[in-house]
Design an enzyme around this catalytic site. Structure first.
Site, PDB file in Angstrom:
ATOM      1  CB  SER B  13      94.675   7.198  35.029  1.00 49.52           C
ATOM      2  OG  SER B  13      96.132   8.059  34.807  1.00 49.52           O
ATOM      3  CG  HIS B  40      95.784   9.188  38.738  1.00 48.96           C
ATOM      4  ND1 HIS B  40      96.267   7.953  37.723  1.00 48.96           N
ATOM      5  CD2 HIS B  40      95.171   8.374  39.876  1.00 48.96           C
ATOM      6  CE1 HIS B  40      96.268   6.668  38.612  1.00 48.96           C
ATOM      7  NE2 HIS B  40      95.337   7.019  39.580  1.00 48.96           N
ATOM      8  CG  ASP B 133      95.868   3.971  41.605  1.00 52.44           C
ATOM      9  OD1 ASP B 133      96.120   2.164  42.465  1.00 52.44           O
ATOM     10  OD2 ASP B 133      95.484   5.097  41.140  1.00 52.44           O
TER      11      ASP B 133
END
Ligand SMILES: C[S@@+](CC[C@H](N)C(=O)[O-])C[C@H]1O[C@@H](n2cnc3c(N)ncnc32)[C@H](O)[C@@H]1O
Lengths: 275, 202
Positions: B13, B40, B133
């Site tokens: 991310s 992401h 995540d």
């Protein structure tokens, strides 16, 4: 056989049973994602395995309804992919304006945002009263909500942004009335839309359409079911009509590809050739 | 003996573009496994990242297409705003499901489907990121017998994702990014698998 393979067998048997008992056919849905949603449903249920759940699911329509809710993905938004709606407004609507009246099919409309977005574009482009939209879905619970046309107020900021990016020139706030945390869409948007159940795995075509939109629905289907849907859309579309897919879906490699030319490359708007 | 590993799944991310440049940029053109990547991004981002990385890397890098068959030596990035999943038949699926822990694409969704598809032949890699995540996905990878690699949190621009992954499961390797490409190459060549593993792990 490992635990994963065993579960795959159980899922196949369950889907087979559901098809026979309720007529809903999920056997040709892409496995990884339907399995993910089935597993979530199972984890929330009182059953340890799909085999255990199957006996009750086949006998209890209400339990099946809860599973159906879990299987379908109803995520949608107003002016999803603003660039797509910009192309609709600037490239597709000029063709539609040459007809006295047009018919549009939204297959897999979920809670209706795509159809309502389209109604805004058509009304703004001067086509009020000159179109009928058929917005269909397999899931009657979402159709009920689509019919109501009530959206969460919390989304309005992002929907307004989408609307503006899609080339909207009016004030998005004119299209709804705020009631506490809800936004009630205005009646003039609903006037041209009919919401109705339709199952792409088993039901027949809708005749004489000028536009068919099926976005982010076939993405969940295996190739054979995709081909079935594309044949259905082709049978529904008039020559010179338009087929609109989701941004990550393509006609390339499909049987019907030759019958279409791309109107807006990258935005998945195709035009059916004449003859 | 059959090859131990068949695929690498990567979740990253905040700081991901730099990390991927470094990690993928050093892989040799003949790296034999496919790499499946969730980074992401904002929903508006185009497929510019895949193109950028493709130019930079010896291996092929592309955005995943729906129902694409996985090819060796290719890195597939999840498209912005779609979940990326692996089918058991070795093809890729995209899904427009709701966000999972605020993310779409979600690392957990990729890892869980990849673990189901590849079982013990999967390498799961969690890199820098400012959210949690991927932690439950990496746990699933381990439960299915796969190998877990986590970027050393000390080495990550954002520590939360590596820390959450380490809290959720016992990683087989915790390494700085610098060392990761070499580790992957050793693993697929079959050398380090035994040496680098921690005892008592699954
Ligand atoms: C992700 S939504 C897409 C909504 C909208 N078209 C959009 O792109 O924003 C997918 C919809 O397809 C519907 N669907 C799934 N299977 C279907 C089928 N066999 N026939 C008709 N609709 C189906 C689901 O119920 C869901 O509402």
């Amino acid at each position: 056989m490992d635990a994963g393979e065993l579960e795959d067998v159980e899922i196949r048997l369950l889907l087979e049973g559901l098809q026979r008992v309720y007529g809903y056919d999920f056997r040709d849905y892409a496995e990884a994602s339907i399995k993910r949603r089935l597993s979530h449903w199972l984890a929330e249920s009182a059953f340890a395995t799909f085999s255990q759940a199957q006996s009750d699911l086949l006998r209890d329509p209400q339990l099946f309804a809860s599973l159906l809710q879990g299987i379908t993905v109803n995520v949608t938004e107003m002016f999803r992919d603003p660039a797509f709606f910009k192309a609709i407004r600037e490239q597709l609507v000029p063709f539609l304006k040459t007809y006295p009246f047009v018919k549009i099919w939204h297959a897999g409309c979920a809670t209706g945002e795509e159809a309502y977005s389209m109604a805004i574009v058509l009304n703004e482009e001067g086509m009020t009263g000159r179109y009928r939209m058929y917005a269909t879905d397999i899931d009657e619970a979402v159709l009920q909500r689509a019919q109501e046309g009530v959206l969460p107020m919390a989304e309005m900021q992002s929907y307004t942004r989408n609307y503006q990016k899609s080339g909207g020139r009016a004030s998005f706030a004119d299209y709804y009335t705020a009631r506490y945390d809800r936004a009630i869409l205005s009646a003039e948007l609903k006037a041209g839309i009919v919401f109705a159940p339709h199952n792409l795995t088993s039901d027949a075509e809708f005749g004489e359409m000028n536009v068919v939109l099926c976005r982010n629905v076939m993405i969940y289907f295996k190739p054979a079911l995709k081909e079935r849907c594309l044949r259905l859309f082709d049978a529904s579309l008039l020559p010179g009509g338009f087929l609109c897919l989701g941004l990550k879906e393509t006609l390339d490699g499909r049987e019907t590809r030759g019958a279409y030319q791309e109107l807006a490359p990258g935005l998945r708007i195709y035009r059916k050739r004449y003859g | 003996m059959a090859k131990r590993f068949r695929a690498v799944a990567i979740g990253v991310s905040f700081g991901g573009v730099q990390a991927l440049k470094l990690l993928l940029g050093r892989l040799p053109a003949d790296f034999p496994l496919p790499l499946l990547i969730v980074q992401h991004l904002s929903p508006e981002a185009g497929d510019g990242l895949a193109e950028l990385l493709d130019e930079l890397c010896a291996i092929r890098v592309k955005e995943a297409d729906e129902q694409e068959r996985i090819a060796p030596g290719t890195a597939y990035l999840a498209p912005p705003n779609y979940h990326l999943l692996v089918e058991r038949d070795g093809s890729l699926s995209l899904a427009a499901d709701a966000r999972v822990s605020y993310a779409r694409p979600s690392v957990d969704v990729l890892f869980e489907s990849a673990a189901a598809a590849f079982g013990s032949t999967l390498i799961g890699v969690i890199l820098t990121g400012a959210n949690g995540d991927g932690s439950s996905g990496l746990r699933t990878v381990k439960q299915m017998g796969g190998l877990a690699i986590v970027q050393d949190p000390e080495d990550a621009p954002a520590q939360q994702m590596p820390l959450a992954a380490l809290a959720a499961t016992r990683a087989d390797h915790v390494v700085p990014l610098e060392a990761m490409t070499a580790l992957l190459c050793r693993l697929v060549a079959g050398e380090a698998a035994a040496a680098g593993r921690r005892p008592g792990d699954g």
